[in-house]
Design a protein around this motif. Structure first.
Motif, PDB file in Angstrom:
ATOM      1  N   UNK A  94       0.826  -1.215   0.000  1.00  0.00           N
ATOM      2  CA  UNK A  94       0.000   0.000   0.000  1.00  0.00           C
ATOM      3  C   UNK A  94       0.858   1.262   0.000  1.00  0.00           C
ATOM      4  N   UNK A  95       0.338   2.316  -0.593  1.00  0.00           N
ATOM      5  CA  UNK A  95       1.073   3.574  -0.622  1.00  0.00           C
ATOM      6  C   UNK A  95       1.037   4.253   0.741  1.00  0.00           C
ATOM      7  N   UNK A  96      -0.083   4.133   1.457  1.00  0.00           N
ATOM      8  CA  UNK A  96      -0.251   4.742   2.776  1.00  0.00           C
ATOM      9  C   UNK A  96      -1.068   3.801   3.645  1.00  0.00           C
ATOM     10  N   UNK A  97      -0.725   3.711   4.920  1.00  0.00           N
ATOM     11  CA  UNK A  97      -1.527   2.986   5.909  1.00  0.00           C
ATOM     12  C   UNK A  97      -1.867   3.955   7.027  1.00  0.00           C
ATOM     13  N   UNK A  98      -3.143   4.018   7.397  1.00  0.00           N
ATOM     14  CA  UNK A  98      -3.567   4.920   8.474  1.00  0.00           C
ATOM     15  C   UNK A  98      -4.339   4.144   9.527  1.00  0.00           C
ATOM     16  N   UNK A  99      -4.042   4.423  10.779  1.00  0.00           N
ATOM     17  CA  UNK A  99      -4.755   3.804  11.893  1.00  0.00           C
ATOM     18  C   UNK A  99      -5.892   4.713  12.354  1.00  0.00           C
ATOM     19  N   UNK A 100      -7.035   4.117  12.660  1.00  0.00           N
ATOM     20  CA  UNK A 100      -8.124   4.829  13.314  1.00  0.00           C
ATOM     21  C   UNK A 100      -8.236   4.376  14.766  1.00  0.00           C
ATOM     22  N   UNK A 101      -7.183   3.755  15.262  1.00  0.00           N
ATOM     23  CA  UNK A 101      -7.099   3.287  16.648  1.00  0.00           C
ATOM     24  C   UNK A 101      -6.101   4.176  17.377  1.00  0.00           C
ATOM     25  N   UNK A 102      -6.493   4.643  18.543  1.00  0.00           N
ATOM     26  CA  UNK A 102      -5.672   5.606  19.270  1.00  0.00           C
ATOM     27  C   UNK A 102      -4.785   4.881  20.272  1.00  0.00           C
ATOM     28  N   UNK A 103      -3.480   4.974  20.091  1.00  0.00           N
ATOM     29  CA  UNK A 103      -2.508   4.340  20.978  1.00  0.00           C
ATOM     30  C   UNK A 103      -2.002   5.383  21.976  1.00  0.00           C
ATOM     31  N   UNK A 104      -2.827   5.732  22.944  1.00  0.00           N
ATOM     32  CA  UNK A 104      -2.483   6.845  23.830  1.00  0.00           C
ATOM     33  C   UNK A 104      -1.549   6.442  24.959  1.00  0.00           C
ATOM     34  N   UNK A 105      -1.978   5.555  25.829  1.00  0.00           N
ATOM     35  CA  UNK A 105      -1.149   5.177  26.979  1.00  0.00           C
ATOM     36  C   UNK A 105      -0.004   4.272  26.528  1.00  0.00           C
ATOM     37  N   UNK A 106       1.142   4.432  27.156  1.00  0.00           N
ATOM     38  CA  UNK A 106       2.307   3.616  26.808  1.00  0.00           C
ATOM     39  C   UNK A 106       2.082   2.158  27.200  1.00  0.00           C
ATOM     40  N   UNK A 107       2.611   1.254  26.368  1.00  0.00           N
ATOM     41  CA  UNK A 107       2.541  -0.187  26.633  1.00  0.00           C
ATOM     42  C   UNK A 107       3.940  -0.786  26.458  1.00  0.00           C
ATOM     43  N   UNK A 108       4.205  -1.920  27.098  1.00  0.00           N
ATOM     44  CA  UNK A 108       5.530  -2.549  26.954  1.00  0.00           C
ATOM     45  C   UNK A 108       5.872  -2.917  25.514  1.00  0.00           C
ATOM     46  N   UNK A 109       4.859  -3.212  24.694  1.00  0.00           N
ATOM     47  CA  UNK A 109       5.105  -3.661  23.324  1.00  0.00           C
ATOM     48  C   UNK A 109       5.117  -2.515  22.306  1.00  0.00           C
ATOM     49  N   UNK A 110       5.182  -1.274  22.786  1.00  0.00           N
ATOM     50  CA  UNK A 110       5.173  -0.125  21.874  1.00  0.00           C
ATOM     51  C   UNK A 110       6.353  -0.140  20.911  1.00  0.00           C
ATOM     52  N   UNK A 111       7.512  -0.599  21.375  1.00  0.00           N
ATOM     53  CA  UNK A 111       8.701  -0.617  20.520  1.00  0.00           C
ATOM     54  C   UNK A 111       8.494  -1.554  19.329  1.00  0.00           C
ATOM     55  N   UNK A 112       7.811  -2.680  19.547  1.00  0.00           N
ATOM     56  CA  UNK A 112       7.550  -3.618  18.451  1.00  0.00           C
ATOM     57  C   UNK A 112       6.601  -3.000  17.432  1.00  0.00           C
ATOM     58  N   UNK A 113       5.595  -2.287  17.923  1.00  0.00           N
ATOM     59  CA  UNK A 113       4.659  -1.631  17.011  1.00  0.00           C
ATOM     60  C   UNK A 113       5.374  -0.537  16.231  1.00  0.00           C
ATOM     61  N   UNK A 114       6.200   0.242  16.900  1.00  0.00           N
ATOM     62  CA  UNK A 114       6.928   1.314  16.229  1.00  0.00           C
ATOM     63  C   UNK A 114       7.858   0.757  15.153  1.00  0.00           C
ATOM     64  N   UNK A 115       8.508  -0.358  15.447  1.00  0.00           N
ATOM     65  CA  UNK A 115       9.401  -0.961  14.460  1.00  0.00           C
ATOM     66  C   UNK A 115       8.610  -1.477  13.249  1.00  0.00           C
ATOM     67  N   UNK A 116       7.433  -2.034  13.490  1.00  0.00           N
ATOM     68  CA  UNK A 116       6.576  -2.485  12.386  1.00  0.00           C
ATOM     69  C   UNK A 116       6.131  -1.305  11.531  1.00  0.00           C
ATOM     70  N   UNK A 117       5.879  -0.174  12.175  1.00  0.00           N
ATOM     71  CA  UNK A 117       5.514   1.033  11.427  1.00  0.00           C
ATOM     72  C   UNK A 117       6.657   1.474  10.520  1.00  0.00           C
ATOM     73  N   UNK A 118       7.867   1.417  11.033  1.00  0.00           N
ATOM     74  CA  UNK A 118       9.027   1.814  10.212  1.00  0.00           C
ATOM     75  C   UNK A 118       9.215   0.856   9.037  1.00  0.00           C
ATOM     76  N   UNK A 119       8.983  -0.431   9.264  1.00  0.00           N
ATOM     77  CA  UNK A 119       9.110  -1.398   8.175  1.00  0.00           C
ATOM     78  C   UNK A 119       8.059  -1.141   7.101  1.00  0.00           C
TER      79      UNK A 119
END
Length: 221
Positions: A98-123
């Motif tokens: 896809x050219x763009x991916x957008x989330x309609x889910x709000x990731x407000x509070x920090x979670x232990x697995x945030x780094x994994x999600x952030x890395x997936x976003x970069x990929x």
């Protein structure tokens, strides 16, 4: 050039003055916001008669009831789902190119697995996350003026750093609590943030920036 006769001038004045008066009254009513309800009803009529057309370049990946029930025993309610699930979803979506991916889910509070999600976003590349504006100060802003809010609430810091960009997910209503449009810009504490939809379109069309400049009352961006 032939000059007008006295009777012709009278007829011209007689027809022009009422039109001028009506124009002045309508302009004053518009500037004072007295035509808001009428404009809203006209907009409702236009939406009612407008033919529906399916989007050709957009795919909505939703969490349906079947998926929710399948994941409920292992992960609990939606608010408790680990963000590694969204990281897996990103990897699956990225494989489709896809050219763009957008989330309609709000990731407000920090979670232990945030780094994994952030890395997936970069990929995945161009991943856009939502921002929420809180505390509206006024309804129905004038054209070219971003509606004012008290504050912006953003995703957790780690998730935000992994995202390519962000956009507002707010849905604002008119004075009658009816949603007729989505704001393109919202403002809080001097900062202007574009909507999620506008950010998606800008990156889908490969624009370098979402906004070319700061809008003001003299034009609509």
């Amino acid at each position: 050039m032939t000059s007008l006769s006295r009777s012709e001038r009278k007829r011209l004045v007689a027809s022009g003055v009422p039109a001028l008066v009506v124009a002045v009254v309508l302009a004053a009513a518009y500037l004072l916001g007295l035509l808001g309800a009428t404009r809203a009803r006209v907009g409702d009529l236009l939406f009612a008669v407008r033919p529906a057309a399916a989007a050709r370049s957009t795919v909505i990946v939703g969490i349906d009831q079947k998926s929710y029930q399948a994941l409920l025993p292992q992960h609990g309610p939606l608010s408790a789902w680990p963000r590694t699930l969204y990281a897996q979803a990103l990897d699956a979506l990225a494989a489709a190119g896809p050219r763009v991916i957008a989330f309609a889910i709000f990731f407000d509070a920090s979670r232990p697995e945030d780094a994994q999600l952030a890395e997936a976003m970069r990929r995945a590349g161009r991943v856009i996350v939502p921002v929420v504006a809180q505390g509206p100060r006024a309804f129905d802003p004038r054209p070219g003026v971003a509606q004012e809010f008290d504050d912006f609430v953003r995703p957790a810091a780690t998730v935000r750093r992994g995202a390519f960009d962000e956009g507002l997910a707010n849905i604002t209503t008119g004075r009658d609590s009816v949603v007729r449009s989505l704001p393109l810009l919202l403002s809080a504490k001097g900062e202007i943030v574009p909507s999620l939809a506008l950010t998606i379109v800008a990156h889908y069309t490969r624009r370098n920036v979402v906004l070319d400049g700061t809008p003001d009352e003299s034009f609509v961006r």
